[in-house]
Every structure is written in C-alpha cells, then in structure tokens.
Design a protein around this motif. Structure first.
Motif, PDB file in Angstrom:
ATOM      1  N   ILE A 212       1.079  -0.883   0.412  1.00  0.00           N
ATOM      2  CA  ILE A 212      -0.448   0.096  -0.094  1.00  0.00           C
ATOM      3  C   ILE A 212       0.681   1.507   0.091  1.00  0.00           C
ATOM      4  O   ILE A 212       1.497   1.578   0.997  1.00  0.00           O
TER       5      ILE A 212
ATOM      6  N   ALA B 270      -2.701   5.905   0.852  1.00  0.00           N
ATOM      7  CA  ALA B 270      -3.643   4.789   0.663  1.00  0.00           C
ATOM      8  C   ALA B 270      -4.207   4.384   1.659  1.00  0.00           C
ATOM      9  O   ALA B 270      -3.869   3.963   2.894  1.00  0.00           O
TER      10      ALA B 270
ATOM     11  N   TRP C 192      -6.493  -1.806  -2.409  1.00  0.00           N
ATOM     12  CA  TRP C 192      -5.936  -0.134  -1.879  1.00  0.00           C
ATOM     13  C   TRP C 192      -6.799   0.524  -2.504  1.00  0.00           C
ATOM     14  O   TRP C 192      -6.895   0.222  -4.479  1.00  0.00           O
ATOM     15  N   GLU C 193      -6.581   1.316  -1.918  1.00  0.00           N
ATOM     16  CA  GLU C 193      -7.679   2.781  -2.457  1.00  0.00           C
ATOM     17  C   GLU C 193      -7.060   4.352  -2.115  1.00  0.00           C
ATOM     18  O   GLU C 193      -6.929   3.898  -1.146  1.00  0.00           O
ATOM     19  N   CYS C 194      -7.047   5.081  -3.153  1.00  0.00           N
ATOM     20  CA  CYS C 194      -6.327   6.470  -2.050  1.00  0.00           C
ATOM     21  C   CYS C 194      -7.085   7.161  -0.653  1.00  0.00           C
ATOM     22  O   CYS C 194      -8.833   7.159  -1.168  1.00  0.00           O
ATOM     23  N   ASP C 195      -6.449   7.581  -0.171  1.00  0.00           N
ATOM     24  CA  ASP C 195      -7.051   8.311   0.292  1.00  0.00           C
ATOM     25  C   ASP C 195      -8.299   9.529  -0.173  1.00  0.00           C
ATOM     26  O   ASP C 195      -7.944   9.962  -1.183  1.00  0.00           O
TER      27      ASP C 195
ATOM     28  N   LEU D 148      -5.531   9.204  -7.401  1.00  0.00           N
ATOM     29  CA  LEU D 148      -4.344   7.448  -8.356  1.00  0.00           C
ATOM     30  C   LEU D 148      -3.538   8.075  -9.867  1.00  0.00           C
ATOM     31  O   LEU D 148      -4.564   8.543 -10.543  1.00  0.00           O
TER      32      LEU D 148
ATOM     33  N   CYS E 250      -0.594   7.877  -4.864  1.00  0.00           N
ATOM     34  CA  CYS E 250      -2.039   8.977  -4.481  1.00  0.00           C
ATOM     35  C   CYS E 250      -1.089   9.943  -4.380  1.00  0.00           C
ATOM     36  O   CYS E 250      -0.638  10.380  -3.541  1.00  0.00           O
TER      37      CYS E 250
ATOM     38  N   THR F 289     -14.781   9.943  -4.345  1.00  0.00           N
ATOM     39  CA  THR F 289     -13.616   9.227  -5.093  1.00  0.00           C
ATOM     40  C   THR F 289     -13.643   9.272  -6.745  1.00  0.00           C
ATOM     41  O   THR F 289     -12.839   8.960  -7.491  1.00  0.00           O
TER      42      THR F 289
END
Length: 284
Positions: free
Chosen positions: A59, A63, A72-75, A80, A85, A100
């Motif tokens: 990660i 993220a 996973w994904e960005c905060d 992205l 991120c 998002t």
C-alpha cells in the motif's frame, strides 16, 4: 453370608473393568487428537494464504486497504496517478468534494469552472441577478438579455410588460393595438364593441347589425325570414320552406316525389328517386 458386608470382586472381574476404562479413555483421546490434527491442517491451509496475501499487497503512501474486496484505494483528497496517490490541488475559489470520482473539487457559489483548472467569478451585469444555482445570471423583470448585458425594456404608452419568456415582452392595453413600436387606439365603428380576444378583428357589431366594409350596417329582415345572430352572413335566414333569393325569401316549389331537406331551405328527392333537370326520376 453377611448381607452388610461389601462384596469382593474376583481378580478377573477387576481386570476386565480396568481394560474397559482404558479403552474408553483411549477412544476419547484419539478423537481429541484427530480434531486437533484436522484443525491444524485447515489452519495451515488458510493462514499461509492470508499471510502471503498480506505480504504481497504493498500500500503506497496516502492510501488504505479497501474495506471490501482486495486491493487498496487512495485517501480522501488524493487521486491515483500511475501507482501513487497524489494530493488534489484545489484552485482558488473552490472547495474539495471528498469524492472518489470527478476532479475532486468544485467551484464555490458565484464562480464557474474554466478549463478544468480554475474558477472565475460570474460577472452579473446591471439589471441582472445571480441565479440561485450560483452558476449563471439572469435579467430582472423589465430587462432583456442582449449578448452579455441586460438592456431595459422600453414600454410604449398604453402598454404593459408581459411575464412571457418568449414572444413580445410587452402588449397593448385593451382598446389599443400594436403599430410598429407604439400602441394606437382601435377605431371601433358605430354600433360595434371591442372584442375580448386579441386574435382576428378587434371589434364585433352589435346585435341587429352586420359587418360590411369595416362598418356595422343595420340588418333588414325580409318577409318569411328571421334574425340570425351570426358573425358571418347577412344577419337573417329564411323560414323553413323558403329559400333566399337576393334580399328576399321565396317559397320552395317542390316537384313530385320530393321533400324539404334537413336545412329547411332546399329540397331533395324521396328514396328510390334521383334528381334530374329539376325533377325526381325513379331509379331504374
């Protein structure tokens, strides 16, 4: 035998009971060992996979692991770019949307987005106002939009503003009609009155008069006729059995095998007869 004395077991009986007890303990011990072995095997099957998955997921900064599914994904406030991120740059006069999707920001009320990079203020011209959406402007009542300005509407005498968003922005008062950019009085002839409708001729002749060449002439009802209150025509109609001839009503002469039709002012042949040269001839 003494009934109060404790019975004594033989050596063989004691040995048999001891063997049965040992067998029950051995079976129970075997089932416990088997359960532990199966559980250890299953745990050994799943735990290494999870551990391996955790070890393979890397990660990046800013993220977090997804709550559902893998990866996973960005905060929030990050987007992205490649495998990283990056922080969302919120331009002046904008605010972060914390979504998002999209650009991640939106212009404030009274500003509009330009080129996906900035927000500029909406300039409201004189005579206008900012739309409640905050994204456009409109002209006040009494003004009309011309390009990027609001021009005041010039209302002529004897006219009033309309609330219509299309067509004429002003209309003439009752008794007046549009003549270019002005409202002029309607010339109502004698024995006539103004119409309520704005379509067609603006006036109508009084009862007992009919329109002819822009004036209202008196209706003269001939003999064997009655007054007809109609917009068109001469203002009278012949009685049943009579037909109009110029300004009089002549009696209808019926040929043989004929009768007065539904209008009352013409004739037609009976059934099985047809008209031929003013007569009713039998069908062949």
């Amino acid at each position: 035998m003494d009934h109060n004395s404790t019975p004594q077991l033989s050596d063989n009986a004691v040995g048999t009971r001891a063997n049965q007890k040992n067998q029950r303990w051995s079976c129970s011990h075997f089932m416990t060992a088997l359960f532990v072995a199966v559980f250890s095997c299953l745990a050994g099957f799943f735990i290494p996979l999870n551990s391996a998955s955790a070890e393979t997921i890397s990660i990046p900064d800013n993220a977090h692991a997804k709550k559902y599914g893998e990866g996973w994904e960005c905060d929030l406030s990050y987007r992205l770019e490649g495998e990283e991120c990056m922080a969302i740059v919120v331009p002046e006069s904008a605010y972060p949307t914390n979504r998002t999707y999209g650009s991640g920001w939106a212009c404030m009320h009274g500003f509009v987005e330009v080129g996906d990079t900035s927000c500029i203020e909406i300039i409201v011209p004189e005579g206008g106002y900012l739309d409640p959406s905050g994204e456009r402007w409109r002209c006040l009542r009494g003004y009309t939009r011309v390009d990027d300005s609001c021009q005041e509407i010039v209302v002529p005498d004897n006219a009033y503003l309309t609330n219509s968003t299309y067509g004429s922005v002003w209309l003439c008062n009752r008794g007046y009609e549009i003549d270019g950019e002005a409202c002029v009085a309607i010339a109502v002839p004698e024995n006539a009155f103004l119409n309520a409708s704005t379509r067609g001729r603006p006036w109508t002749c009084e009862r007992g008069y009919f329109e002819r060449d822009g004036r209202c002439d008196t209706v003269f009802v001939p003999e064997n006729a009655f007054y007809e209150d109609a917009i068109h025509g001469v203002g009278w109609k012949c009685e049943r059995g009579y037909e109009a001839s110029d300004d009089r009503c002549d009696a209808i002469e019926l040929p043989a095998n004929a009768h007065i039709d539904r209008s009352g002012n013409r004739w037609e042949c009976h059934k099985n007869y047809h008209r031929s040269e003013g007569l009713c001839v039998l069908n062949q």
